[in-house]
Scaffold this motif. Sequence first.
Motif, PDB file in Angstrom:
ATOM      1  N   LEU A 109       0.863  -1.314  -0.018  1.00  0.00           N
ATOM      2  CA  LEU A 109       0.030   0.002   0.039  1.00  0.00           C
ATOM      3  C   LEU A 109       0.833   1.068  -0.029  1.00  0.00           C
ATOM      4  N   SER A 110       0.430   2.449  -0.736  1.00  0.00           N
ATOM      5  CA  SER A 110       1.444   3.523  -0.809  1.00  0.00           C
ATOM      6  C   SER A 110       0.525   4.619   0.062  1.00  0.00           C
ATOM      7  N   SER A 111       1.360   5.110   1.031  1.00  0.00           N
ATOM      8  CA  SER A 111       0.832   6.260   1.593  1.00  0.00           C
ATOM      9  C   SER A 111       0.715   7.385   0.758  1.00  0.00           C
ATOM     10  N   TYR A 112       1.820   7.527  -0.126  1.00  0.00           N
ATOM     11  CA  TYR A 112       1.742   8.700  -0.950  1.00  0.00           C
ATOM     12  C   TYR A 112       0.682   8.639  -1.992  1.00  0.00           C
ATOM     13  N   LEU A 113      -0.051   7.729  -2.370  1.00  0.00           N
ATOM     14  CA  LEU A 113      -1.270   7.698  -3.218  1.00  0.00           C
ATOM     15  C   LEU A 113      -2.376   7.104  -2.409  1.00  0.00           C
ATOM     16  N   ASN A 114      -2.502   7.802  -1.132  1.00  0.00           N
ATOM     17  CA  ASN A 114      -3.679   7.707  -0.176  1.00  0.00           C
ATOM     18  C   ASN A 114      -4.009   6.117   0.119  1.00  0.00           C
ATOM     19  N   GLY A 115      -3.172   5.333  -0.049  1.00  0.00           N
ATOM     20  CA  GLY A 115      -3.350   4.074   0.531  1.00  0.00           C
ATOM     21  C   GLY A 115      -3.729   3.086  -0.579  1.00  0.00           C
ATOM     22  N   ALA A 116      -3.804   3.629  -1.818  1.00  0.00           N
ATOM     23  CA  ALA A 116      -3.814   2.834  -2.812  1.00  0.00           C
ATOM     24  C   ALA A 116      -2.781   1.741  -2.963  1.00  0.00           C
ATOM     25  N   GLY A 117      -3.200   0.564  -3.987  1.00  0.00           N
ATOM     26  CA  GLY A 117      -2.106  -0.515  -4.049  1.00  0.00           C
ATOM     27  C   GLY A 117      -1.091  -0.710  -5.206  1.00  0.00           C
ATOM     28  N   ILE A 118      -0.169  -0.984  -4.766  1.00  0.00           N
ATOM     29  CA  ILE A 118       0.990  -1.087  -5.653  1.00  0.00           C
ATOM     30  C   ILE A 118       1.425  -2.657  -5.432  1.00  0.00           C
ATOM     31  N   ILE A 119       1.300  -3.301  -6.815  1.00  0.00           N
ATOM     32  CA  ILE A 119       1.717  -4.674  -6.848  1.00  0.00           C
ATOM     33  C   ILE A 119       2.878  -5.250  -7.828  1.00  0.00           C
ATOM     34  N   LYS A 120       3.408  -6.065  -7.623  1.00  0.00           N
ATOM     35  CA  LYS A 120       4.420  -6.702  -8.714  1.00  0.00           C
ATOM     36  C   LYS A 120       4.071  -8.112  -8.808  1.00  0.00           C
ATOM     37  N   ILE A 121       3.909  -8.634 -10.233  1.00  0.00           N
ATOM     38  CA  ILE A 121       3.524  -9.872 -10.497  1.00  0.00           C
ATOM     39  C   ILE A 121       4.280 -10.470 -11.548  1.00  0.00           C
ATOM     40  N   ASN A 122       4.499 -11.734 -11.607  1.00  0.00           N
ATOM     41  CA  ASN A 122       5.309 -12.474 -12.448  1.00  0.00           C
ATOM     42  C   ASN A 122       4.300 -13.344 -13.308  1.00  0.00           C
ATOM     43  N   LEU A 123       4.327 -13.091 -14.763  1.00  0.00           N
ATOM     44  CA  LEU A 123       3.760 -13.898 -15.459  1.00  0.00           C
ATOM     45  C   LEU A 123       3.901 -15.333 -15.834  1.00  0.00           C
ATOM     46  N   ASN A 124       5.210 -15.755 -15.170  1.00  0.00           N
ATOM     47  CA  ASN A 124       5.502 -17.026 -15.368  1.00  0.00           C
ATOM     48  C   ASN A 124       4.358 -18.080 -14.943  1.00  0.00           C
ATOM     49  N   PRO A 125       3.743 -18.807 -15.563  1.00  0.00           N
ATOM     50  CA  PRO A 125       2.764 -19.777 -15.290  1.00  0.00           C
ATOM     51  C   PRO A 125       3.218 -20.760 -13.943  1.00  0.00           C
ATOM     52  N   THR A 126       4.351 -20.948 -13.922  1.00  0.00           N
ATOM     53  CA  THR A 126       4.763 -21.685 -12.837  1.00  0.00           C
ATOM     54  C   THR A 126       4.792 -21.130 -11.455  1.00  0.00           C
ATOM     55  N   GLU A 127       4.567 -19.673 -11.328  1.00  0.00           N
ATOM     56  CA  GLU A 127       4.325 -18.830 -10.136  1.00  0.00           C
ATOM     57  C   GLU A 127       2.974 -19.011  -9.711  1.00  0.00           C
ATOM     58  N   TRP A 128       1.826 -19.586 -10.256  1.00  0.00           N
ATOM     59  CA  TRP A 128       0.733 -19.461  -9.931  1.00  0.00           C
ATOM     60  C   TRP A 128      -0.188 -20.869  -9.891  1.00  0.00           C
ATOM     61  N   ASN A 129      -1.105 -20.867  -9.033  1.00  0.00           N
ATOM     62  CA  ASN A 129      -1.938 -22.289  -9.107  1.00  0.00           C
ATOM     63  C   ASN A 129      -2.187 -22.831 -10.459  1.00  0.00           C
ATOM     64  N   LYS A 130      -2.964 -21.926 -11.073  1.00  0.00           N
ATOM     65  CA  LYS A 130      -3.164 -22.405 -12.255  1.00  0.00           C
ATOM     66  C   LYS A 130      -2.870 -21.036 -13.378  1.00  0.00           C
ATOM     67  N   PRO A 131      -2.498 -21.389 -14.579  1.00  0.00           N
ATOM     68  CA  PRO A 131      -2.154 -20.531 -15.666  1.00  0.00           C
ATOM     69  C   PRO A 131      -3.058 -19.444 -15.931  1.00  0.00           C
ATOM     70  N   GLU A 132      -4.527 -19.807 -15.787  1.00  0.00           N
ATOM     71  CA  GLU A 132      -5.653 -18.753 -15.877  1.00  0.00           C
ATOM     72  C   GLU A 132      -5.541 -17.777 -14.948  1.00  0.00           C
ATOM     73  N   ASP A 133      -5.079 -18.176 -13.732  1.00  0.00           N
ATOM     74  CA  ASP A 133      -4.972 -17.150 -12.647  1.00  0.00           C
ATOM     75  C   ASP A 133      -4.577 -15.892 -12.835  1.00  0.00           C
ATOM     76  N   ARG A 134      -3.505 -15.941 -13.699  1.00  0.00           N
ATOM     77  CA  ARG A 134      -2.668 -14.510 -14.094  1.00  0.00           C
ATOM     78  C   ARG A 134      -3.854 -13.812 -14.659  1.00  0.00           C
ATOM     79  N   VAL A 135      -4.679 -14.084 -15.617  1.00  0.00           N
ATOM     80  CA  VAL A 135      -5.604 -13.436 -16.157  1.00  0.00           C
ATOM     81  C   VAL A 135      -6.871 -12.921 -15.296  1.00  0.00           C
TER      82      VAL A 135
END
Length: 371
Positions: A109-135
């Motif tokens: 969460l960013s206090s500068y952006l009033n608590g809005a979220g900042i995320i980092k994700i990896n599209l590599n399908p092995t990093e997800w429970n199911k490949p379709e979870d990325r979308v």
Amino acid sequence: EKCVDKVPFYKDRKKEFIRQPTVSKKAIVDRVWDLVSDDANLDELLVYQTSGTTGKPMDVNFSPVAQASYLPQLESILDEFNIQFSNNPRKIAIALICNQISTLTYASLSSYLNGAGIIKINLNPTEWNKPEDRVSYLEKHNPEILTGDPFSFASLKKLQPKISPKALVSSSSTLHPSLKKELQEYFNCPIIDIYSLTESRMIAYKVKEGYKTIRPDIYLEVFQPNNDELLKEGEFGELVISGGNNPFFNLIRYRTSDFCRLKTIDGVQYIYDLEARKPVIFYDEKKQLVNSIDISRSLIDFNLSAYQIHQNQDSSINIKIYGEVSIEKEIKQSITKLFGKKIIIFFETLSNDNLDKERKPVKFSSAFQNN
């Protein structure tokens, strides 16, 4: 003057800026702690490691202020496109999109952006429970701004998520016009090409002609590639930067290994004819894309000062290593792990005498580059 007085790397130098020599990455890669000011508060130290796609990986030290400046810098660029964050604590403001074998991911969460979220994700399908979870994850949160590199954005477009970002902000390597057009047509929003370095973060953004600088704390010059001759405005040479407002990584005339011309318009520096790092297309034995960042990281433990990797049209790999190397077998095994056993690897060692002739100590190239 402060750097000469307080920063070990620059001590005993002349105090006049015009008399300062240029500094290469090779000169500082093993001396980054000498760039820390004597009066810097080490309790505030943040450390980031470069990927090594243009040379030996290097630790880059940041202060919290230098790190946090990313958001107002990004805002200043978005303002040029009449784009603002909603500052809604129930929304994701920024999603950093990656596509690597493995990388740090997070939600914050960013206090500068009033608590809005900042995320980092990896599209590599092995990093997800199911490949379709990325979308489904992206569609659920529908981030306002997507940041990433051209490789990751090309991978994202293939997934065709039904999201409506306000802008895509591309950095790390040059965004090809054809990919920019594809992204613009699919996401129906501005695609902003940023020129940045890990050592200094954002420097400029692409305008109709060239790149417009955004950092009053960074001064740009152009030098001859092979000597310390300062070139006149408009002449083509190696881009050199000074400044950055970072007491843990003080830079004076740092060579970027990128090439361009400079022009000043109404007091603002513009970068023209930029020759920076371009994304390179590699394929493994299954015709899946391989990220050059993953190649660099697979070779980190070998402590190579310089190398070249090229993929041929038949998918075979040419590896050229500078200097005496006795670990050919281990290097081949590391590359095979990435590309698969069916990919043939050719290995060649070159004299370090050839290295001085090269603009960049690490080079990636591919026969699939323009495919």
